[in-house]
Design an enzyme around this catalytic site. Structure first.
Site, PDB file in Angstrom:
ATOM      1  N   ARG A  16       0.789  -1.221   0.000  1.00  0.00           N
ATOM      2  CA  ARG A  16       0.000   0.000   0.000  1.00  0.00           C
ATOM      3  C   ARG A  16       0.825   1.278   0.000  1.00  0.00           C
ATOM      4  NH1 ARG A  16      -4.433  -0.821   4.405  1.00  0.00           N
ATOM      5  NH2 ARG A  16      -3.038  -2.453   5.133  1.00  0.00           N
ATOM      6  N   GLY A 142      -6.406  -6.230  16.378  1.00  0.00           N
ATOM      7  CA  GLY A 142      -6.798  -7.393  17.169  1.00  0.00           C
ATOM      8  C   GLY A 142      -7.485  -6.896  18.438  1.00  0.00           C
ATOM      9  N   ASN A 361      30.720  43.311   6.713  1.00  0.00           N
ATOM     10  CA  ASN A 361      29.403  43.618   6.167  1.00  0.00           C
ATOM     11  C   ASN A 361      29.394  43.212   4.702  1.00  0.00           C
ATOM     12  OD1 ASN A 361      27.117  44.987   5.024  1.00  0.00           O
ATOM     13  ND2 ASN A 361      27.031  46.144   6.926  1.00  0.00           N
ATOM     14  N   ARG A 424      35.238  47.167 -11.681  1.00  0.00           N
ATOM     15  CA  ARG A 424      34.129  47.482 -12.578  1.00  0.00           C
ATOM     16  C   ARG A 424      34.592  48.449 -13.658  1.00  0.00           C
ATOM     17  NH1 ARG A 424      32.428  52.466  -9.048  1.00  0.00           N
ATOM     18  NH2 ARG A 424      31.501  51.476  -7.245  1.00  0.00           N
TER      19      ARG A 424
HETATM   20  C1  UD1 Z   1      -1.061  -6.905  14.024  1.00  0.00           C
HETATM   21  C2  UD1 Z   1      -1.644  -7.763  15.138  1.00  0.00           C
HETATM   22  C3  UD1 Z   1      -2.919  -7.100  15.672  1.00  0.00           C
HETATM   23  C4  UD1 Z   1      -2.590  -5.695  16.152  1.00  0.00           C
HETATM   24  C5  UD1 Z   1      -1.920  -4.879  15.049  1.00  0.00           C
HETATM   25  C6  UD1 Z   1      -1.380  -3.588  15.626  1.00  0.00           C
HETATM   26  C7  UD1 Z   1      -1.126 -10.098  14.641  1.00  0.00           C
HETATM   27  C8  UD1 Z   1      -1.624 -11.371  14.088  1.00  0.00           C
HETATM   28  N1  UD1 Z   1      -1.964  -9.067  14.605  1.00  0.00           N
HETATM   29  O1  UD1 Z   1      -1.996  -6.880  12.963  1.00  0.00           O
HETATM   30  O2  UD1 Z   1      -3.463  -7.845  16.731  1.00  0.00           O
HETATM   31  O3  UD1 Z   1      -3.779  -5.050  16.590  1.00  0.00           O
HETATM   32  O4  UD1 Z   1      -0.786  -5.594  14.518  1.00  0.00           O
HETATM   33  O5  UD1 Z   1      -0.896  -2.760  14.599  1.00  0.00           O
HETATM   34  O6  UD1 Z   1      -0.024 -10.042  15.134  1.00  0.00           O
HETATM   35  N2  UD1 Z   1       5.192  -9.073   9.782  1.00  0.00           N
HETATM   36  C9  UD1 Z   1       6.235  -9.868   9.426  1.00  0.00           C
HETATM   37  N3  UD1 Z   1       5.974 -11.041   8.824  1.00  0.00           N
HETATM   38  C10 UD1 Z   1       4.715 -11.466   8.571  1.00  0.00           C
HETATM   39  C11 UD1 Z   1       3.641 -10.643   8.935  1.00  0.00           C
HETATM   40  C12 UD1 Z   1       3.922  -9.443   9.547  1.00  0.00           C
HETATM   41  O7  UD1 Z   1       7.409  -9.520   9.646  1.00  0.00           O
HETATM   42  O8  UD1 Z   1       4.564 -12.577   8.029  1.00  0.00           O
HETATM   43  C13 UD1 Z   1       5.488  -7.782  10.458  1.00  0.00           C
HETATM   44  C14 UD1 Z   1       5.091  -6.580   9.609  1.00  0.00           C
HETATM   45  O9  UD1 Z   1       6.200  -6.104   8.881  1.00  0.00           O
HETATM   46  C15 UD1 Z   1       4.676  -5.570  10.640  1.00  0.00           C
HETATM   47  C16 UD1 Z   1       4.194  -6.418  11.802  1.00  0.00           C
HETATM   48  O10 UD1 Z   1       4.726  -7.704  11.615  1.00  0.00           O
HETATM   49  O11 UD1 Z   1       5.777  -4.801  11.050  1.00  0.00           O
HETATM   50  C17 UD1 Z   1       2.679  -6.473  11.894  1.00  0.00           C
HETATM   51  O12 UD1 Z   1       2.144  -7.046  10.736  1.00  0.00           O
HETATM   52  P1  UD1 Z   1       0.825  -6.496  10.071  1.00  0.00           P
HETATM   53  O13 UD1 Z   1       0.556  -7.294   8.861  1.00  0.00           O
HETATM   54  O14 UD1 Z   1       0.891  -5.029   9.951  1.00  0.00           O
HETATM   55  O15 UD1 Z   1      -0.240  -6.931  11.210  1.00  0.00           O
HETATM   56  P2  UD1 Z   1      -1.650  -6.303  11.492  1.00  0.00           P
HETATM   57  O16 UD1 Z   1      -2.648  -6.922  10.587  1.00  0.00           O
HETATM   58  O17 UD1 Z   1      -1.549  -4.831  11.514  1.00  0.00           O
END
Ligand code: UD1
Ligand code: MG
Length: 452
Positions: A16, A142, A361, A424
């Site tokens: 995104r 969550g 200056n 000049r």
């Molecule tokens: C997650 C939480 C959610 C919380 C929210 C807060 C989980 C399952 N959910 O959801 O409860 O309210 O964050 O912002 O944990 N990432 C990885 N590898 C992956 C997936 C994610 O490294 O396979 C990292 C992403 O880069 C990111 C973080 O984990 O920095 C969170 O992942 P994201 O997909 O943003 O989780 P949310 O759906 O926002």
């Protein structure tokens, strides 16, 4: 008291941001968001830090490898959820010696204080600590399921029932695990959920089922702001700027219109500095006490001395050092130059690669011609010299002290101390010739318009 290791999850890219730059390297206040998280971890006192990155992100890997603090890098080869990402760093915590806090790389406003709160619960009787918050809109987060004062589970938006979705208390992201707990719980995770992912958040339900103590620290919603889009990046930037402004004012800085001043993460303003509206700070700016930065000025890589007066509409570029009580006025650009005590460059000038001694200056419209298309050259001006308006100082050039450069000069040769330099052409006046010339031109114009 347990030592705490930090694991930062930064592998889930998402699309995104629509950018060639990996999400966690996008900046907030001039600093990559991942670096904000790493700095909070350091300020909190993390013993060791690991970052989980995705495959094929050389920019993030390079950034971490060049990082001044030692960081353990782990690669999550497939994006299978936050639990899976944490598992990718299993080697980091397999000895189970320290407590662990898992953070997200895209949540840059997390503060060391929040990590302290998590640690103090882990130092008490908590086995697992979750950072909770109540956002204006809980959509996407969550939800924390609490029964009889106990946190029993975290339900992800996509798995939640309608009733569960109505819960306002949400998971901010940071989760703390007492020594030995993380390994144990991760092994039990499954991916039986709406997204077929291994959720780190499922650790809560597993811990509860095992009779472990799960606790919540309730924090500031700003700390929890995550970034998945340019819009959220701008929203986090706004919170960050707000914090910088509050901090500056708390330190004794006057901001006439705080909401219009844009800071960089490292902007240093001493007490009794005044900043007028619409001033922008790039990296590495220090402003000493009593200085006034007038409206619409842009500063980066500059040190401003005590009581200096800058702007309005000044542009200070890297390598600018302004001494005490110097004056840099409107439409003046300075780069790579030291201007010593009390010297003035008040209007419409460019001073680049120069050293200006005290009491000089520099008249309006003076330009140091520092670039010949291939190399940069220096200009030095000795103490108490006067540079007349509209002068071009062709570098390399040395002007001595107490020298006087006549207005409108093109100075190509060094000027000794105390000398008066004219560079000049001599003026000649031709009597009556001006009126005659005008008449000739008028006649020519009339003839041309009749011919049409
Ligand atoms: C997650 C939480 C959610 C919380 C929210 C807060 C989980 C399952 N959910 O959801 O409860 O309210 O964050 O912002 O944990 N990432 C990885 N590898 C992956 C997936 C994610 O490294 O396979 C990292 C992403 O880069 C990111 C973080 O984990 O920095 C969170 O992942 P994201 O997909 O943003 O989780 P949310 O759906 O926002
Ligand atoms: Mg997220």
């Amino acid at each position: 008291m347990s030592n705490v290791d930090i694991i930062v999850l930064a592998a889930g890219e998402g699309t995104r941001m629509k950018s060639a730059t990996p999400k966690v390297l996008h900046s907030v206040g001039g600093l990559p968001m991942l670096e904000h998280v790493l700095r909070s971890a350091k300020a909190f006192g993390a013993v060791r830090t690991a970052v989980v990155i995705g495959p094929n992100v050389p920019a993030v890997e390079g950034f971490l490898k060049e990082h001044p603090a030692p960081i353990d890098i782990f690669v999550q080869t497939e994006r299978l959820g936050t639990g899976h990402a944490t598992m990718s760093a299993a080697k980091f915590f397999e000895d189970d010696k320290n407590a662990n806090i898992v953070l997200f790389g895209d949540t840059p406003l997390i503060r060391p204080q929040t990590l302290d709160q998590i640690k103090s619960l882990l130092d008490g009787d908590a086995d697992l600590v979750v950072q909770g918050f109540e956002p204006d809109s809980p959509t996407g987060y969550g939800r924390l399921l609490v029964k009889g004062g106990q946190l029993t589970a975290i339900r992800e938006e996509k798995d939640a029932t309608d009733t569960e979705r109505k819960i306002g208390l949400c998971n901010a992201g940071a989760m703390g695990f007492a020594p030995g707990i993380l390994n144990k719980l991760l092994k039990l995770l499954t991916n039986e959920n709406a997204q077929s992912e291994y959720y780190l958040t499922d650790c809560v339900e597993l811990a509860h089922a095992q009779g472990l103590s799960v606790q919540v620290v309730k924090g500031d919603a700003a700390d929890a702001a995550g970034i998945n889009s340019r819009g959220q990046l701008a929203a986090v930037e706004a919170i960050f700027q707000q914090r910088m402004r509050q901090q500056a004012m708390a330190n004794g800085v006057t901001l006439l219109a705080p909401e219009t001043v844009h800071f960089c993460y490292d902007t240093e303003l001493e007490a009794d500095v005044t900043i007028e509206p619409n001033v922008v700070f790039g990296p590495k700016v220090i402003v000493r006490s009593g200085a006034i930065i007038k409206a619409f000025s842009h500063l980066e890589g500059a040190v401003i001395g005590e009581g200096a007066l800058i702007g309005p509409f000044a542009r200070l570029r890297p390598g600018t050092e302004l001494g005490e009580k110097t004056k840099v006025g409107n439409f003046v650009e300075i780069k790579g130059a030291t201007i010593e005590k009390g010297s003035k460059i008040n209007h419409l000038s460019y001073i680049g690669d120069a050293h200006i001694a005290p009491g000089v200056n520099v008249g309006a419209g003076t330009v140091t011609c520092n670039y010949d298309g291939f190399g940069k050259h220096r200009t030095t001006i000795g103490a108490d010299s006067f540079i007349g308006s509209g002068s071009l100082l062709v570098a390399p050039l040395e002007i001595g002290s107490n020298a006087y450069v006549a207005t409108g000069s093109v100075i190509t040769e060094n000027v000794p101390s105390d000398a008066l330099a004219f560079g000049r052409a001599r003026q000649t006046n031709k009597d009556g010739r001006g009126a005659k010339l005008k008449a000739e031109l008028r006649a020519a114009k009339e003839k041309a318009s009749k011919a049409k």
